[in-house]
Design an enzyme around this catalytic site. Sequence first.
Site, PDB file in Angstrom:
ATOM      1  N   ASP A  84     -10.039  29.068  29.035  1.00 43.28           N
ATOM      2  CA  ASP A  84      -9.485  28.804  30.359  1.00 43.28           C
ATOM      3  C   ASP A  84      -8.592  29.983  30.740  1.00 43.28           C
ATOM      4  O   ASP A  84      -7.897  30.551  29.902  1.00 43.28           O
ATOM      5  CB  ASP A  84      -8.727  27.479  30.412  1.00 43.28           C
ATOM      6  CG  ASP A  84      -7.566  27.397  29.436  1.00 43.28           C
ATOM      7  OD1 ASP A  84      -6.442  27.812  29.805  1.00 43.28           O
ATOM      8  OD2 ASP A  84      -7.764  26.912  28.304  1.00 43.28           O
ATOM      9  N   ASP A 173      -4.364  19.271  34.789  1.00 44.07           N
ATOM     10  CA  ASP A 173      -3.491  19.802  33.738  1.00 44.07           C
ATOM     11  C   ASP A 173      -2.137  19.129  33.877  1.00 44.07           C
ATOM     12  O   ASP A 173      -1.361  19.428  34.779  1.00 44.07           O
ATOM     13  CB  ASP A 173      -3.381  21.321  33.919  1.00 44.07           C
ATOM     14  CG  ASP A 173      -2.392  21.972  32.965  1.00 44.07           C
ATOM     15  OD1 ASP A 173      -1.804  21.271  32.121  1.00 44.07           O
ATOM     16  OD2 ASP A 173      -2.201  23.201  33.085  1.00 44.07           O
ATOM     17  N   GLU A 175       1.248  18.369  31.781  1.00 41.59           N
ATOM     18  CA  GLU A 175       2.027  18.708  30.589  1.00 41.59           C
ATOM     19  C   GLU A 175       3.499  18.778  30.942  1.00 41.59           C
ATOM     20  O   GLU A 175       3.904  18.379  32.027  1.00 41.59           O
ATOM     21  CB  GLU A 175       1.523  20.027  29.996  1.00 41.59           C
ATOM     22  CG  GLU A 175       1.498  21.192  30.989  1.00 41.59           C
ATOM     23  CD  GLU A 175       0.859  22.452  30.419  1.00 41.59           C
ATOM     24  OE1 GLU A 175       1.489  23.064  29.532  1.00 41.59           O
ATOM     25  OE2 GLU A 175      -0.243  22.839  30.859  1.00 41.59           O
TER      26      GLU A 175
END
Length: 285
Positions: A84, A173, A175
């Site tokens: 990525d 994503d 986090e």
Amino acid sequence: MNTRLLPAGRGRRLTALAAAFLLSVTFGATTPAGAATTGGNPPDSVQDAQHNHTMGSQVARHLGHRTATVPVSFGPLAAVYGMDVSSYQGNVDWTTAWNNGGRFAYIKATEGTYYQNAYFAQQYNGSYNVGMIRGAYHFATPNTTNGTTQANYFVDHGGGWSADGKTLPGALDIEWNPSGAECYGLSQAGMVQWILDFSNTYHARTGAWPVIYTAQLWWQDCTGNRGDFTSTNPLWVARYATSVGALPYAWTFYTFWQYADSGTFPGDQDVFNGSYDRLQALALG
């Protein structure tokens, strides 16, 4: 979409000391080789200044960095390697990445509702043109706008999906907060609702469920091990170690594993939990 691939092992949090030790282990899996190590994430001060955060940047801050070519104790009989990338990799040399064995790539498209990757077209189209199966990801900022708003922003700026066999479902994503409260000031129930709103909106817009990228410890702390997304969302687990470790609640399978933040390929190092035809099946929906 069949995301139930192969069971993963169990493990505990990797400390910085253990990470350093693991770098000296001789890798035992078969994988492409030959590329010089390329950089992972930039210094945090640079990212914060630009309001642009890469996938795994906060994982590395909390769990430690790792450079690797392949995991030591990868369980599945079949695996596909990829990467990525974000604007920090700039114009990627996709031919070299392909020649070194990369077969898929996720490219950062957006963050919050205020950032778009200036290199997105070169990275997204370039990976496709060289033969890779590619997808886009969105860095979530649950403290700025709600999940529905951010899912729409993502789809409107590169995060869409089509059943062409070469485009992976978009990835969320989620986090640690790069600055401020680690869970973005949301309650655990509020965080689950934010993720659910993003997921449902993305599915309504594209017909595909988004992949959820996260770390087990973040999920534990910020959702309180609530929210069962196993029947809809493929899991992309982040753990910089030689085994995948414990999975976030209540997944018993993972689809992708980000096992290092630098190595053979540009950006972060990832592996798909299955054979190439299963990766194609995921892209087809």
